[in-house]
Design a protein around this motif. Structure first.
Motif, PDB file in Angstrom:
ATOM      1  N   TYR A 119      -0.117 -39.447  63.915  1.00  0.00           N
ATOM      2  CA  TYR A 119      -0.760 -38.694  62.869  1.00  0.00           C
ATOM      3  C   TYR A 119      -1.864 -38.153  63.831  1.00  0.00           C
ATOM      4  O   TYR A 119      -2.280 -36.946  63.517  1.00  0.00           O
ATOM      5  N   LEU A 123       9.840 -42.643  56.328  1.00  0.00           N
ATOM      6  CA  LEU A 123      10.117 -43.519  55.352  1.00  0.00           C
ATOM      7  C   LEU A 123      11.592 -43.461  54.750  1.00  0.00           C
ATOM      8  O   LEU A 123      11.929 -44.365  54.147  1.00  0.00           O
ATOM      9  N   THR A 133       5.167 -38.535  57.320  1.00  0.00           N
ATOM     10  CA  THR A 133       5.475 -39.914  56.515  1.00  0.00           C
ATOM     11  C   THR A 133       6.768 -39.969  55.820  1.00  0.00           C
ATOM     12  O   THR A 133       7.431 -40.874  55.854  1.00  0.00           O
ATOM     13  N   ILE A 184       4.312 -47.812  55.782  1.00  0.00           N
ATOM     14  CA  ILE A 184       3.518 -47.032  56.288  1.00  0.00           C
ATOM     15  C   ILE A 184       2.288 -47.303  57.313  1.00  0.00           C
ATOM     16  O   ILE A 184       1.942 -46.816  58.344  1.00  0.00           O
ATOM     17  N   THR A 185       1.902 -48.411  56.916  1.00  0.00           N
ATOM     18  CA  THR A 185       0.710 -49.109  57.568  1.00  0.00           C
ATOM     19  C   THR A 185       1.398 -49.338  59.166  1.00  0.00           C
ATOM     20  O   THR A 185       0.554 -49.450  60.060  1.00  0.00           O
ATOM     21  N   THR A 196      -2.430 -45.408  51.090  1.00  0.00           N
ATOM     22  CA  THR A 196      -2.781 -45.497  52.591  1.00  0.00           C
ATOM     23  C   THR A 196      -3.616 -44.359  53.059  1.00  0.00           C
ATOM     24  O   THR A 196      -4.156 -44.527  54.174  1.00  0.00           O
ATOM     25  N   ARG A 197      -3.705 -42.916  52.321  1.00  0.00           N
ATOM     26  CA  ARG A 197      -4.179 -41.925  52.880  1.00  0.00           C
ATOM     27  C   ARG A 197      -5.571 -41.617  52.364  1.00  0.00           C
ATOM     28  O   ARG A 197      -6.331 -40.641  53.006  1.00  0.00           O
ATOM     29  N   ILE A 227       1.691 -43.487  49.145  1.00  0.00           N
ATOM     30  CA  ILE A 227       1.046 -42.660  49.826  1.00  0.00           C
ATOM     31  C   ILE A 227      -0.272 -42.297  49.918  1.00  0.00           C
ATOM     32  O   ILE A 227      -1.147 -42.165  50.748  1.00  0.00           O
ATOM     33  N   PHE A 269       3.343 -47.610  60.864  1.00  0.00           N
ATOM     34  CA  PHE A 269       3.602 -46.481  61.607  1.00  0.00           C
ATOM     35  C   PHE A 269       2.499 -46.244  62.669  1.00  0.00           C
ATOM     36  O   PHE A 269       1.482 -46.617  62.563  1.00  0.00           O
ATOM     37  N   TYR A 271       6.475 -50.170  50.472  1.00  0.00           N
ATOM     38  CA  TYR A 271       6.113 -48.668  51.294  1.00  0.00           C
ATOM     39  C   TYR A 271       4.880 -48.686  51.822  1.00  0.00           C
ATOM     40  O   TYR A 271       4.559 -47.998  52.976  1.00  0.00           O
ATOM     41  N   GLN A 302       1.278 -33.475  57.005  1.00  0.00           N
ATOM     42  CA  GLN A 302       1.521 -34.592  57.530  1.00  0.00           C
ATOM     43  C   GLN A 302       2.649 -35.637  56.669  1.00  0.00           C
ATOM     44  O   GLN A 302       3.182 -36.231  57.252  1.00  0.00           O
ATOM     45  N   ILE A 303       2.104 -35.445  55.439  1.00  0.00           N
ATOM     46  CA  ILE A 303       2.864 -36.355  54.553  1.00  0.00           C
ATOM     47  C   ILE A 303       4.224 -35.993  54.573  1.00  0.00           C
ATOM     48  O   ILE A 303       5.286 -36.523  54.640  1.00  0.00           O
TER      49      ILE A 303
END
Lengths: 293, 311
Positions: B200, B222, B218, B192-193, B106-107, B103, B195, B188, B213-214
Motif C-alpha cells: 500500500y 482477496l 485489496t 486484509i490485516t 480496515t481502511r 474494507i 497483507f 476478511y 488501492q482497493i
C-alpha cells in the motif's frame, strides 16, 4: 480529485455505511425494548413503536409476580451452561491436544473421523429416535447437555492453538520424566488460557442460546431452559398458557403483548452486559479457527 | 493380507506406546460414535415404513417407496428449490456486505468510534434465534406490529406480511445477514490485516487514490479467500437454517410453499405428521447430496489453493 479529498470521501462513505448497518443491527433490539416498556393499551390500539407512547412497567411487574417460573428457567439454563461448558471444554482441550501431537501417529486419521461427521450425518430423525428409544434421554437434562458437548470446529481451533507451542517444550518435559497427563494439565493447559477462554465462551454461548434440544426432548415444564421458555411464550397465543395464573391476576387483564417483549429482554440481558468484555475472544477464535494446520 | 497385518501391528504397538494419548481420546470417541456414527446407521429408515411398535430394526422394508412418494408429490423439488434459492441469496448479499464491512473497517481513519461500530455489527451473533422470532413478531404482526403502526400513522394501508408468501425472501435475507455479517466479516478483516503494508505504501507513493488501492490491490489479493468461501457456501447449499426459519415462520402453513426448506420439512415430518420414513428419506437425500458437493468443492479448492482445502 486530489488525495485529501478522495480520502475524505472514502471516510465519509465508510462511516455512513458502517453507521447505517450498526443502526439496522440495533433497530430490532430497540423495538423489543420499547415494546416491553409500552402499556398494553398502547400496543392494542396503536401497536409497537420505536419509543413507547404510553410508558409502563406493567409487563415487568406481571413477570415479577410469577418470578418463580422465570427463575427456574434461568436456573436450568445456568446449570446446563456451566456443566456443559466445563465438561465440553475439558474434552475439547484433551482431544485437541492429542491431535496436535506430532508423535501421535494416527492424528490425521482421527482428525478425519471427527471431521467426517460434519460432512455426512444420519439426519435428524434417526438421531432423535436413538436419543429417545435407545439412550432414554426424553425429559432428561442430559439431553440438553450431551448433544452439544463436543463440536469439530472447536476441537480444531484448540488443536491449531496447541500446535503453535514448540514441540521442544513437550520434549523437555518428557526428559524430566513427566507423563502425558501431567504435561497436559500442568504444562499445556496453562499455556493455552487464551484459546481455552475463547473456546469456552463459544461453548457457553451455544448452551445459553440453545432451545432446539428442549423443543425435541423436554416436556416437563420444570426443566424448560430460558430460551425454550421464551419460545413457548412467543408461540402461545396467550401468556397465561405458559405461566399459570398463579399471580392471581385474572387472565384477560394480563399484559399479553408487552410481556412477550419483557421476557425477550430478560432472556437476553446478561449476554448484552457480558458482550463488551468477551467479544475480543470471539474475534480471535474465528481467526484461529480459520487458520488451517 | 501381509500389509493389513503390519498395519494392525503398528496400531497395536501405538495403542501400547501412546496409552495416555489414546485414553485422552476416549470421551471424544464415545461422543462421536454415540451421537454421530451410530445414527448414521439409521439412514436405513429411509427405506422402511417405520412404526413405533416394531422400532428401527423390525419395521418393514419398502424399498424406494418413500423416495418415489417424494418425487411424485413434487415436494422434494419444492423444498430443494427453496433451500437453494434462499442460500444463494443469503450468500450473495452476505458476500457484498461482509466485504464492504471489512474494507471500510480496515481502511477508514479514526479508532474509537470505528471500534464501537464494529462491536455493534458483531452483536447480533450473540442474540438467540428465539429472539429473532420475537423481532419479526414485533415488527410484522398484523394487528400490533411496528410496521403497521407506522403505516397507519402515515395514513397508509396495513400490510399482511405473515399472510403473504412474496415478502419472505427479503425478510429472511435481512435477518440471516443481520445475524451473520459481523461474524463473516472477521475472516476478511483478518486476511486484509495480514497483507504486507509495503504494497500500500508503494501504491501511495505512486499516487494511487484509496479507491484505486482497493480496486487494484485489496480486491485482487482477496480473490482466493473470496473464491474459497464461495465454494464452501456452495457445498452447504442444501443445508441448514432450521433455527432461523422455524423461529420466524414456525408452523404457519400459508407460507410453506415459499418458505419450507429441507430442514423444516424433515422436522415437521417428525413432530407434526409423524412420517418418519419420508422424513428420513429427505434427510438421507440431503446428506448424500451434501457429501458429493463438499467432496467436489474440496477437490476444486485443492486445485486453486492447496492450503485452503479441508482435507
Amino acid at each position: 480529485m486530489n488525495r485529501n479529498q478522495s480520502h475524505a470521501a472514502f471516510n465519509i462513505a465508510g462511516y455512513t455505511f458502517l453507521t447505517l448497518l450498526a443502526l439496522l443491527c440495533l433497530l430490532p433490539c430497540l423495538l423489543v425494548l420499547s415494546g416491553s416498556f409500552s402499556s398494553e393499551r398502547q400496543i392494542l390500539t396503536i401497536g409497537y413503536t420505536l419509543i413507547p407512547e404510553e410508558f409502563s412497567t406493567d409487563a415487568y411487574h406481571t413477570l415479577f409476580k410469577s418470578i418463580g417460573e422465570v427463575l427456574n428457567a434461568y436456573g436450568v439454563t445456568i446449570f446446563v451452561t456451566v456443566c456443559g461448558t466445563l465438561a465440553g471444554l475439558f474434552c475439547t482441550a484433551m482431544t485437541g491436544y492429542v491431535l496436535s501431537r506430532r508423535n501421535f501417529r494416527y492424528r490425521n486419521q482421527v482428525s478425519f473421523l471427527i471431521f467426517f461427521t460434519t460432512m455426512f450425518s444420519g439426519g435428524l430423525i434417526p438421531w432423535y429416535i436413538l436419543m429417545v428409544r435407545t439412550y432414554h434421554l426424553k425429559d432428561s437434562l442430559l439431553a440438553l447437555i450431551l448433544p452439544s458437548l463436543l463440536a469439530p470446529f472447536y476441537i480444531f481451533v484448540m488443536r491449531n492453538y496447541v500446535k503453535s507451542i514448540p514441540e521442544s517444550v513437550i520434549e523437555s518435559a518428557k526428559m524430566d520424566g513427566a507423563g502425558e497427563w501431567r504435561i497436559l494439565v500442568r504444562l499445556i493447559l496453562p499455556m493455552c488460557v487464551p484459546a481455552l477462554a475463547t473456546v469456552g465462551l463459544f461453548i457457553a454461548l451455544d448452551y445459553w442460546n440453545s432451545w432446539m434440544p428442549a423443543l425435541l426432548f423436554i416436556d416437563d415444564r420444570a426443566k424448560y431452559p430460558l430460551q425454550y421458555f421464551l419460545y413457548r411464550m412467543l408461540s402461545s397465543v396467550r401468556f397465561a398458557s405458559v405461566v399459570s395464573a398463579k399471580s392471581g391476576v385474572p387472565t384477560p387483564d394480563l399484559p399479553n403483548e408487552s410481556i412477550k417483549m419483557a421476557m425477550s429482554v430478560i432472556a437476553t440481558g446478561p449476554i448484552i452486559f457480558l458482550y463488551p468484555f468477551v467479544q475480543k475472544y470471539f474475534i480471535s477464535g474465528i481467526t484461529i479457527g480459520a487458520v488451517k494446520e | 493380507m501381509g500389509l493389513k497385518k503390519t498395519n494392525r501391528h503398528l496400531l497395536l504397538n501405538d495403542l501400547k506406546q501412546n496409552r495416555s494419548l489414546w485414553a485422552m481420546l476416549i470421551p471424544a470417541a464415545i461422543f462421536f460414535i454415540a451421537f454421530n456414527y451410530i445414527p448414521m446407521g439409521g439412514v436405513i429408515l429411509a427405506f422402511k415404513d417405520f412404526n413405533y411398535v416394531d422400532g428401527i430394526l423390525r419395521s418393514p422394508m419398502v424399498g424406494f417407496e418413500n423416495f418415489k412418494f417424494l418425487l411424485l408429490s413434487g415436494k422434494l423439488w419444492n423444498i430443494t428449490w427453496n433451500t437453494i434459492r434462499y442460500n444463494i441469496v443469503f450468500s450473495a448479499v452476505g458476500l457484498v456486505l461482509q466485504l464492504s464491512i471489512a474494507i471500510f473497517v480496515t481502511r477508514v481513519g479514526g479508532r474509537l468510534y470505528k471500534k464501537f461500530l464494529q462491536s455493534v455489527i458483531f452483536l447480533p451473533y450473540f442474540i438467540s434465534f428465539v429472539i429473532l422470532g420475537s423481532f419479526t413478531y414485533n415488527i410484522f404482526n398484523y394487528e400490533f406490529g411496528a410496521l403497521n403502526a407506522f403505516l397507519t400513522k402515515l395514513g397508509l394501508e396495513r400490510l399482511d406480511v405473515f399472510g403473504n408468501p412474496d415478502c419472505w425472501l427479503g425478510i429472511m435475507t435481512f435477518f440471516a445477514n443481520w445475524k451473520w455479517m459481523g461474524w463473516g466479516s472477521v475472516i476478511y478483516i483478518a486476511t486484509i490485516t495480514g497483507f504486507d503494508p509495503q504494497i500500500y505504501e508503494a501504491a501511495e507513493v505512486d499516487g494511487a487514490s484509496i479507491w484505486q488501492q482497493i480496486r487494484k490491490i485489496t480486491l485482487p489479493m482477496l480473490k482466493p479467500t473470496i473464491i474459497v468461501i464461495c465454494l464452501f457456501d456452495v457445498s452447504r447449499i442444501l443445508k441448514g437454517n432450521f433455527e432461523l426459519f422455524y423461529n420466524i415462520i414456525g408452523d404457519n402453513a400459508t407460507l410453506f410453499n415459499a418458505t419450507d426448506v429441507i430442514d423444516t420439512y424433515v422436522f415437521r415430518s417428525l413432530t407434526r405428521n409423524f412420517n418418519v420414513g419420508i422424513g428420513s428419506a429427505v434427510g438421507l437425500y440431503q446428506s448424500l447430496f451434501g457429501l458429493v458437493l463438499i467432496v467436489t468443492v474440496n477437490w476444486i479448492v485443492k486445485k486453486i489453493d492447496e492450503n485452503s482445502a479441508l482435507f
